[in-house]
Design a protein around this motif. Structure first.
Motif, mmCIF file in Angstrom:
data_model
loop_
_atom_site.group_PDB
_atom_site.id
_atom_site.type_symbol
_atom_site.label_atom_id
_atom_site.label_comp_id
_atom_site.label_asym_id
_atom_site.label_seq_id
_atom_site.Cartn_x
_atom_site.Cartn_y
_atom_site.Cartn_z
ATOM 1 N N THR A 263 0.830 -1.202 0.000
ATOM 2 C CA THR A 263 0.000 0.000 0.000
ATOM 3 C C THR A 263 0.864 1.251 0.000
ATOM 4 O O THR A 263 0.575 2.220 -0.713
ATOM 5 N N ALA B 222 0.534 3.926 -2.921
ATOM 6 C CA ALA B 222 0.023 5.226 -2.487
ATOM 7 C C ALA B 222 0.883 6.393 -2.958
ATOM 8 O O ALA B 222 0.445 7.545 -2.906
ATOM 9 N N PRO C 48 -1.394 8.354 -6.048
ATOM 10 C CA PRO C 48 -2.823 8.204 -5.712
ATOM 11 C C PRO C 48 -3.732 8.457 -6.903
ATOM 12 O O PRO C 48 -3.395 9.210 -7.826
ATOM 13 N N ASN C 49 -4.890 7.800 -6.865
ATOM 14 C CA ASN C 49 -5.950 7.980 -7.854
ATOM 15 C C ASN C 49 -5.467 7.715 -9.275
ATOM 16 O O ASN C 49 -5.803 8.423 -10.224
ATOM 17 N N TYR D 167 -4.302 3.165 -5.807
ATOM 18 C CA TYR D 167 -4.622 3.659 -4.460
ATOM 19 C C TYR D 167 -5.537 4.852 -4.641
ATOM 20 O O TYR D 167 -5.203 5.807 -5.347
ATOM 21 N N TRP D 168 -6.718 4.790 -4.037
ATOM 22 C CA TRP D 168 -7.656 5.890 -4.145
ATOM 23 C C TRP D 168 -7.682 6.686 -2.843
ATOM 24 O O TRP D 168 -7.530 6.129 -1.752
ATOM 25 N N GLN D 169 -7.865 7.993 -2.952
ATOM 26 C CA GLN D 169 -7.975 8.863 -1.770
ATOM 27 C C GLN D 169 -8.840 10.053 -2.150
ATOM 28 O O GLN D 169 -8.532 10.775 -3.103
ATOM 29 N N TRP E 95 -7.251 0.176 3.444
ATOM 30 C CA TRP E 95 -5.804 0.428 3.421
ATOM 31 C C TRP E 95 -5.013 -0.862 3.557
ATOM 32 O O TRP E 95 -3.906 -0.973 3.027
ATOM 33 N N THR F 233 -17.620 3.722 -1.281
ATOM 34 C CA THR F 233 -16.377 3.672 -0.517
ATOM 35 C C THR F 233 -16.546 3.071 0.873
ATOM 36 O O THR F 233 -15.572 2.949 1.619
ATOM 37 N N HIS G 157 -14.976 4.724 3.997
ATOM 38 C CA HIS G 157 -13.538 4.996 3.959
ATOM 39 C C HIS G 157 -13.249 6.253 3.143
ATOM 40 O O HIS G 157 -14.049 6.654 2.297
ATOM 41 N N ASP G 158 -12.072 6.832 3.374
ATOM 42 C CA ASP G 158 -11.652 7.957 2.540
ATOM 43 C C ASP G 158 -10.403 7.625 1.730
ATOM 44 O O ASP G 158 -9.903 8.473 0.988
ATOM 45 N N ARG G 159 -9.920 6.385 1.841
ATOM 46 C CA ARG G 159 -8.728 5.953 1.083
ATOM 47 C C ARG G 159 -8.648 4.434 1.132
ATOM 48 O O ARG G 159 -9.289 3.776 1.960
#
Length: 368
Positions: free
Chosen positions: A228, A232, A235-236, A262-264, A290, A334, A337-339
């Motif tokens: 991760t 990370a 990101p995105n 990795y999404w955030q 995560w 999601t 979650h935020d990431r």
């Protein structure tokens, strides 16, 4: 006079103490600086450790005898190691490279079925190399769907699954397009030429099993955290090339092209993914937390495949990831979650188009 029998060595439980100490040490990984410290993310880290502990004990102790293998689930709805596919049903068994095995059963209705042997070194160096692969399309089945496979180092006529000297795990993957409607298969494994019965448990076997289980927990938990951290850094985005070789080292299927990411997202944001769809047997996209555990696919739309996705007029697909549905097709939740991690798979694809990712406001999607 008959000499006195030597005193029986009393087990003082040191193997158990060492096992518990190793689990405590694994818990420190959850506190590494790059790991998120929200209440949800921390709670999921401790729960992930409990799940890995349960799986490690199954893998290394309960089902750890290669002379008497049994199928168990290394990934299911509550144990989720390294982005398992929510469309899959997995069955694993412990094997040894100097033995031969017979796998029998009856194929279900899963459109994709594969068998693989692996050199599982998660507890040592975080790798799991493929040592043999066999797909349903390469197999012979009886009219009722029954089959037999021989797994061995030396080739065998009929359905043969290759092994290597260091093969230690056998894995069955069933991929469903619609799990609510497609019936699973049934599978059995046995060692060819096995002893009549297992030996009674002894202290050395228990200690070895506990030690290996703890090693699995530590090694796997660190592996997902390191992965991760690596992904990370970008990101995105979704990418295949930087991670392809690494994906194979941790047990990926050679027939699958994996796009890791990795999404955030901040509140009010959405991640939009546009991609052409290649000619392939199957594809899916999924979200994870995560710790690379697949999100709750039983209750939320956190994954989508080619069977369920709505195509654009030109045949491409647009996916939308957000905390709430802005009223669009192919929405993925999601799950609080935020990431976290994300993964796109193409199976048996002739081409590998590059997905395009962009972060937009939810309001703009609602307006559109």
């Amino acid at each position: 006079m008959t000499p006195a029998a030597p005193p029986v060595q009393q087990d003082q439980g040191q193997a158990w103490v060492d096992f518990c100490d190793a689990l405590k040490a694994a818990g420190r990984i959850a506190l590494r600086p790059d790991a998120p410290a929200t209440e949800l993310d921390r709670a999921e880290a401790w729960r992930c450790l409990s799940r890995y502990t349960r799986l490690g004990l199954q893998m290394m102790l309960e089902f750890g005898d290669p002379d008497f293998p049994q199928f168990y689930a290394a990934s299911d709805d509550t144990i989720k190691v390294f982005l398992p596919n929510p469309d899959n049903r997995y069955a694993n068994a412990t094997i040894a490279g100097d033995r031969e095995y017979r796998i029998s059963g009856r194929r279900g209705e899963a459109p994709y079925l594969s068998f693989g042997t692996k050199a599982n070194r998660y507890a040592v160096d975080g790798t799991m190399a493929s040592t043999g692969e066999l797909e349903a399309s390469q197999m012979q089945f009886e009219a009722d769907g029954s089959f037999e496979i021989v797994a061995s180092r030396q080739p065998n006529p009929g359905n043969w699954l290759p092994m290597a000297d260091d093969s230690s795990m056998l894995i069955v993957r069933e991929t469903f397009f619609d799990r609510a409607r497609e019936a699973p298969g049934s599978f059995h494994i046995e060692r060819i030429g096995a002893p009549q019965a297992p030996r009674p448990l002894d202290a050395a076997t228990l200690a070895t099993g506990l030690q290996r289980a703890a090693g699995f927990v530590q090694g796997t938990f660190k592996l997902v955290a390191d992965w991760t951290e690596m992904v990370a850094a970008h990101p995105n985005q979704l990418a295949a090339a930087p991670y392809a070789e690494a994906a194979m080292r941790v047990g990926g299927d050679p027939k699958i092209c994996y796009y890791h990411g990795y999404w955030q997202l901040a509140p009010g944001e959405a991640l939009v993914i546009d991609t052409e769809v290649p000619d392939c047997a199957y594809w899916n996209f999924q979200l994870a937390n995560w710790w690379l555990e697949s999100l709750d696919a039983l209750h939320r739309p956190v994954a989508i495949n080619h069977h369920a996705a709505r195509r654009n007029a030109d045949g491409s697909v647009t996916l939308v990831i957000a905390a709430e549905n802005p009223g669009v097709a192919n929405y993925l939740d999601t799950d609080g979650h935020d990431r976290g991690g994300m993964l796109l798979r193409w199976v048996d694809a002739r081409e590998h188009p590059q997905p395009r990712c962009r972060v937009v406001s939810l309001d703009s999607l609602r307006a559109g």
